[in-house]
Structure formats: C-alpha cells, structure tokens
Design an enzyme around this catalytic site. Structure first.
Site, PDB file in Angstrom:
ATOM      1  N   SER A 169      -9.935   2.125   2.352  1.00  0.00           N
ATOM      2  CA  SER A 169      -9.003   2.822   1.501  1.00  0.00           C
ATOM      3  C   SER A 169      -7.969   1.926   0.834  1.00  0.00           C
ATOM      4  CB  SER A 169      -8.260   3.881   2.324  1.00  0.00           C
ATOM      5  OG  SER A 169      -7.465   3.256   3.328  1.00  0.00           O
ATOM      6  N   SER A 182     -10.437  -0.003   6.672  1.00  0.00           N
ATOM      7  CA  SER A 182      -9.791   0.004   5.352  1.00  0.00           C
ATOM      8  C   SER A 182      -9.090  -1.273   4.936  1.00  0.00           C
ATOM      9  CB  SER A 182      -8.782   1.141   5.271  1.00  0.00           C
ATOM     10  OG  SER A 182      -9.458   2.338   4.988  1.00  0.00           O
ATOM     11  N   LYS A 232       0.850  -1.191   0.000  1.00  0.00           N
ATOM     12  CA  LYS A 232       0.000   0.000   0.000  1.00  0.00           C
ATOM     13  C   LYS A 232       0.886   1.242   0.000  1.00  0.00           C
ATOM     14  CE  LYS A 232      -3.988   2.048   2.446  1.00  0.00           C
ATOM     15  NZ  LYS A 232      -4.903   1.963   3.601  1.00  0.00           N
TER      16      LYS A 232
HETATM   17  N1  GLN Z   1     -13.607   4.589   5.489  1.00  0.00           N
HETATM   18  C1  GLN Z   1     -13.032   5.074   6.716  1.00  0.00           C
HETATM   19  C2  GLN Z   1     -12.645   6.522   6.543  1.00  0.00           C
HETATM   20  O1  GLN Z   1     -12.888   7.026   5.530  1.00  0.00           O
HETATM   21  C3  GLN Z   1     -11.877   4.228   7.136  1.00  0.00           C
HETATM   22  C4  GLN Z   1     -10.629   4.521   6.411  1.00  0.00           C
HETATM   23  C5  GLN Z   1      -9.494   3.704   6.912  1.00  0.00           C
HETATM   24  O2  GLN Z   1      -9.695   2.732   7.632  1.00  0.00           O
HETATM   25  N2  GLN Z   1      -8.291   4.144   6.585  1.00  0.00           N
HETATM   26  O3  GLN Z   1     -12.114   7.122   7.423  1.00  0.00           O
END
Ligand code: GLN
Length: 490
Positions: free
Chosen positions: A156, A180, A76
């Site tokens: 994400s 995410s 990532k």
């Molecule tokens: N979807 C969540 C957010 O937008 C989680 C994102 C994540 O876990 N990095 O914050």
C-alpha cells in the site's frame, strides 16, 4: 542535486556545499513538475517544507544540526501530522486534520527532517497496487521496455515508493502490515525495511491491523534506510506494544559484511508458479552472499503455506474492529441521515471504498459468534506455528533469503476484478508479518522487460543489524543502478 543519496545529501549539507533550502526547493520543483503524472503525493506541503528547511539551515550554521537536518522526506498519509490533513487514502478521512503528531514523524522532526508532503497509499493501507486510494491511483515511474502502459507502483505504500524512485523525495516513511513496505520497494527498485514488530511506535498511525502494523522507511539505498530507521525507532510509552530496547547503530551494521554468516533458504518459498527469472535472481543472490563469505543452507518453514490464508483472516478481523470508530461522530466525514443509525450507515457507505468494505465484511464474519472458533481462533493458532517455524530455523541460521514478490510490477487495472489474485502478491511477505520478524527488500536486478525485482532478507526479532549487513552485501554485489524513465533530474 538529485543524484545524491540521503547519506550523500547529509554529507553535502554538513560540508555546506548545498543548503537545506536549495535541496528542498529542488525537490519541491520536481514534485510540481512530475506529481501531476505520478500522483505520488496527495497533499504536498511546500510552505511547511520551506520553513523546516530554513530552520535546518539555521541549526546547521549553529553546529547544532540533528542527524536528518535538511533531509526532504515524503510521509505516507497514514501518519498523523499536526495541522496537516491526514487522509489514510480514504474519503472518510478526507477532511481530517490531526491536532497531534505521530511518534515516528515527531522523531523525524526532532532530528531535523523536512516534510515535502503526504504520500498516496491504498485506502487504509489495504492493497498491493495503490489502485484503491480515494485520491486516485499512483502511477509507477517505471514502464516496461517498449511499452508505455502505466504500471502500479505496488502497495500500500505506493506513493512513498514512487516518490523515492522518481526522486521526488530522498526517503519516505511507510507502513507494512503484510508487505506494504517490501512489495512496493521491489516494484519500484528501491530499498525498504519492515523492522521487528514493536521497533517503531504505532502511536498516531491510522490503525489497519494492530497486531501486524509496523512503520519503516523506504529509500534509495540500504544505508539510507538504516539512517532513517535509526531516527524513526525507539520506545514510546504511548504505545504499549513498542519495545523498550536501545536503538542500535543500524548504519554501522551495513558495513559489517557477511563473512561467516549462515543464510537459510526456505524450501517452501519455491512456489510452483514462480517465474524462472525470479528463481534465477534468488539463486544469484545466494551466490553473491557465498562469494562474500557466507554459507547458505536449506531450511524448512512447513507452515508458510498457511501464511496468506491466516493473514486474510487476522488482518480483516482487526481492521473491522479498528474501523468501527469511523461513524461520522468524532472523525472526518459525515453523511446526514433521518436518525442516528441512518447517519452511521450513510457515512460508512459513502466514506469507505469497495476493498475496505470487503475487509470489514470478512472481518466481521470471522469474528462473529459461531464462526470465531472456526476462523479467527484457528488462524491465531496457525499464526503461532508460523512463528515457531521461524524460531526453529533461526537456531540454525542468522538470516533467510527469499524473493520479495512473486512478480514484477503489473499494469494498472490488472487483477482488480480478482481479489484472491491480488492477495497472492503478499505470499512471500506475509509470513514475516504474521511472525513480527524484520524483513528488508533490496533491489537486485531487472526482469526481461526492464522492471526491477527485489530480494527479501528476513532476520531474527530485533536483529535488524544482521538484516542490514546482509542487505548491504547484496546491494554491493548487485550494483543495481537502473533508473525509471520518469524521474527528477533525468
Ligand atoms: N497487501 C496486503 C493487504 O492488502 C498488505 C497491506 C499492508 O501491508 N498494509 O492487506
């Protein structure tokens, strides 16, 4: 070649049935062929990968191979990689080449892994769709039956999940702040675990919300995740929140079975708008665990309903503070201005996308004098109550089972004009993030339109072993074998 799991590839490499170089070349070829359509990688690193593969072959020949020797992975693009551009999916970090390696990726390199490239993500890991990347959206390798509309891979860690699902990597690193790892795992039909907060070092991972961010793996199987987490985890003096605990044999835990375990079913996760197929899959998962010898019991997590609201105070608050460092002086991109203040303003206005700006505004607001007590402090108190619910439930049960997400993957562009609807994606994953407990998503079935759905196993802090045992039992029972239309070797 592409049919091998990570565990299978490891065995084949050791038996010298395939070389690391052959495996890596096959994956690099697949990236070249499919990445233009999926956009799962922002920066492929073919030369680096071939060098690492040759070194792995040499180590295998000497009989000195590490546990991941020759295993090709996607990283990532939130993990700093020495000498390799690390963008966090943002324009503001587009030119950033870190002079150092994150602890997690250094651990993987120590164990012989091969890095195929840097995987796409929502900008600064803020999102559930991978639509907010400054490098363009990731397209899921899955489509609905009879409908070619491009779908989101989740976010994400959408690039990591899409790469694993489309077989453009044997496994991937990811991070999970509010879901995410687990939500894209569910959308893409792969496995992914957010370990206990502190299990993996955060050193060298671009920070989003420091009290929530955790690294973890995405892979095709639960066992593959266990193998990867075994390498990624461990105490790191460079991260004061990393836990000084031994790393257990997670892969061995996958073979434990669930006989005699008590599995909690949190009543509050049965939300009104939940699609009947997801409810049915949840019930099916519980039946599978009972058939494997576990007992299922109802539990109550009364503060779960505040999880999302408090997360969207705490996470933006910490983000607004963490992102203050991007000022055009020390990191990444700079936009000039008439004076210093104007340079800051231009850099940040041009460097950050809309979702990141929204989070910074919310975060700055909830931390501001006069509002701090009403929002941030209150959210931290509720957060303690959410954790207390879990602690009490775990007096009575060994693990919990819930759906991972309230829907399957949705079409690209949907929910973009309604941030609250987008945030609702995280309703089942956020409570574990707020509490720091481990959560694993296992692909368990398909919906009526042929899209994967995941089930989530939650466990006690630092008891990933039970989480893996339950996840592996679910995986055996589900026998999930569906593959996306767009994949290497397909
Ligand atoms: N979807 C969540 C957010 O937008 C989680 C994102 C994540 O876990 N990095 O914050």
């Amino acid at each position: 070649m592409f049919a091998l799991t990570l565990a299978g590839a490891r065995a084949a490499l050791r038996a010298r049935q395939v070389s690391a170089r052959e495996l890596t070349d096959a994956y690099l070829g697949a990236i070249e062929a499919l990445n233009p359509r999926l956009n799962a990688y922002i920066t492929p690193t073919p030369e680096l990968a071939r060098r690492q593969a040759d070194a792995a072959d040499a180590a295998l020949a000497r009989g000195e191979a590490g546990p991941l020797a020759g295993i090709p992975l996607a990283i990532k693009d939130l993990f700093c990689t020495a000498g390799v551009r690390t963008t966090a999916g943002s324009r503001i970090l587009a030119p950033f080449v870190p002079p150092y390696e994150s602890t997690v990726t250094a651990n993987l390199l120590r164990d012989g892994a091969v890095f195929l490239g840097k995987a796409n993500l929502d900008e600064f890991a803020m999102g559930s769709s991978n639509m907010t990347s400054a490098f363009g959206p990731v397209t899921s390798p899955w489509t609905r039956t009879g409908d070619a509309a491009p779908l989101v891979p989740g976010g994400s860690s959408g690039g990591s999940a899409a790469a694993v699902a489309a077989r453009l990597a044997l496994g991937a690193t990811a991070t999970d702040t509010g879901g995410s790892i687990r939500q894209p795992a569910s959308f893409c039909g792969v496995a992914g675990i957010k370990p206990t907060y502190g299990r993996c070092s955060r050193w060298g991972i671009v920070a989003f919300a420091s009290s929530l961010d955790q690294a973890g793996p995405l892979a095709r199987t639960v066992e593959d995740c266990a193998i990867l987490l075994g390498s990624m985890a461990g105490h790191d003096p460079k991260d004061s929140t990393s836990a000084d605990r031994p790393v257990p044999d997670f892969a061995a835990a996958c073979r434990r079975g669930v006989r005699g375990l008590r599995i909690g079913v949190p009543r509050e996760y049965r939300s009104d708008g939940m699609p009947p197929e997801i409810e049915a899959l949840w019930q099916q998962g519980l039946a599978w665990l009972r058939a494997a010898g576990a007992e299922t019991v109802d539990v109550s997590l009364p503060h779960t309903k505040y999880g999302l609201a408090t997360y969207y105070i705490v996470a933006p608050a910490e983000a607004s503070s963490n992102l203050a460092r991007y000022d055009g002086v020390r990191f990444g991109a700079r936009s000039e201005g008439g004076d210093l203040l104007e340079m800051y303003e231009n850099t940040r206005a041009e460097g950050f996308g809309a979702e990141v700006r929204r989070r910074i505004l919310i975060g700055t607001y909830v931390l501001s004098a006069g509002y701090y007590d009403a929002y941030y402090l209150r959210a931290q108190k509720v957060r303690a109550l959410i954790l207390r619910d879990f602690t009490e439930a775990f007096h009575n049960v060994d693990a919990l089972l819930t759906p991972t997400a309230p829907s399957a993957a949705f079409p690209q562009g949907e929910r973009m004009d309604d941030p609250v609807k987008m945030y609702l994606n995280d309703v089942f994953t956020v409570p574990a993030s707020m509490s720091g407990i481990p959560g694993l998503s296992v692909p368990a079935g398909l919906d009526a339109r042929g899209l994967p759905l995941g089930l989530q196993v939650l466990g006690k802090p630092f008891d990933e072993e039970t989480v893996f045992a339950v996840g592996a039992a679910l995986e055996r029972a589900a026998g999930f074998a569906a593959l996306p239309a767009l994949r290497a070797g397909g």
